[in-house]
Design an enzyme around this catalytic site. Sequence first.
Site, PDB file in Angstrom:
ATOM      1  N   ASP A 246       0.489 -10.865   6.179  1.00 36.08           N
ATOM      2  CA  ASP A 246       0.217 -10.033   5.013  1.00 36.08           C
ATOM      3  C   ASP A 246       1.568  -9.654   4.407  1.00 36.08           C
ATOM      4  OD1 ASP A 246      -1.750  -8.946   3.410  1.00 36.08           O
ATOM      5  OD2 ASP A 246      -1.984  -7.121   4.585  1.00 36.08           O
TER       6      ASP A 246
ATOM      7  N   ASP B  40       0.802  -1.219   0.000  1.00 32.39           N
ATOM      8  CA  ASP B  40       0.000   0.000   0.000  1.00 32.39           C
ATOM      9  C   ASP B  40       0.838   1.272   0.000  1.00 32.39           C
ATOM     10  OD1 ASP B  40       0.952   0.087   2.605  1.00 32.39           O
ATOM     11  OD2 ASP B  40      -0.998  -0.329   3.526  1.00 32.39           O
TER      12      ASP B  40
END
Length: 227
Positions: free
Chosen positions: A140, A31
Amino acid sequence: MFSVLKLVAVCLLSASLVQARTAGTTTTTWDCCLPACGYTSNLSAGARGPVKGCNKTNGPAAPDAQNACFTSGGQAFSCSSYQPIIISNTLSYGFAGHGNTASATCCKCYQFTWTSGTAQGKSMIVQAINAGGITDTDFDIYTPGGGVGDFNACTAQYGAPAGGWGRQYGGVTSDSQCSELPSNLQAGCHWRWQWAGGDVNTWQITYRQVNCPSQLTSISGCTPASI
């Protein structure tokens, strides 16, 4: 008799080690935000850091730079060096978000082995530089083109599409789509398809905490308490 007893003891020890591993899953993310472990207040007990943040061109972020995901015009981003690192055909190093509470996991390292998916039998050692995932046992993995998820600083840093490259959650869907990323991120994108052999998302793993390799702590700038 001694050798039989010794064999039994070894078997019991091996069983306990297997039982000590925790079951979980892997997902992917990229991100471009300053990781949660980039804040000293989030470090786990005994950790020395915080995790490094970078500016828009991947130089060191200014000490007072604000997280680009949460402040308009913020100049603190994730660093391109947080991509996966191939060590061998069966082992990679990398970084990940892990756990729902940053102060419980920040800067700790974990080794996991996939038990499903194309990478079944392969392992990673990752350092937790962020928190939050699908579950508390999810890793993640920081993977360029892995999906921006809930926040997106990649548009500000790299001019990525508003929803990131590929799916917002999960990212690109093929190795060929890695060519859509900036050249300095493409190797980490190819890692997923060429080394792991597939999407990686929702693949099953077992994992345990380990001491961090110096190769990871030298990149992140954060060293956890020894175990």
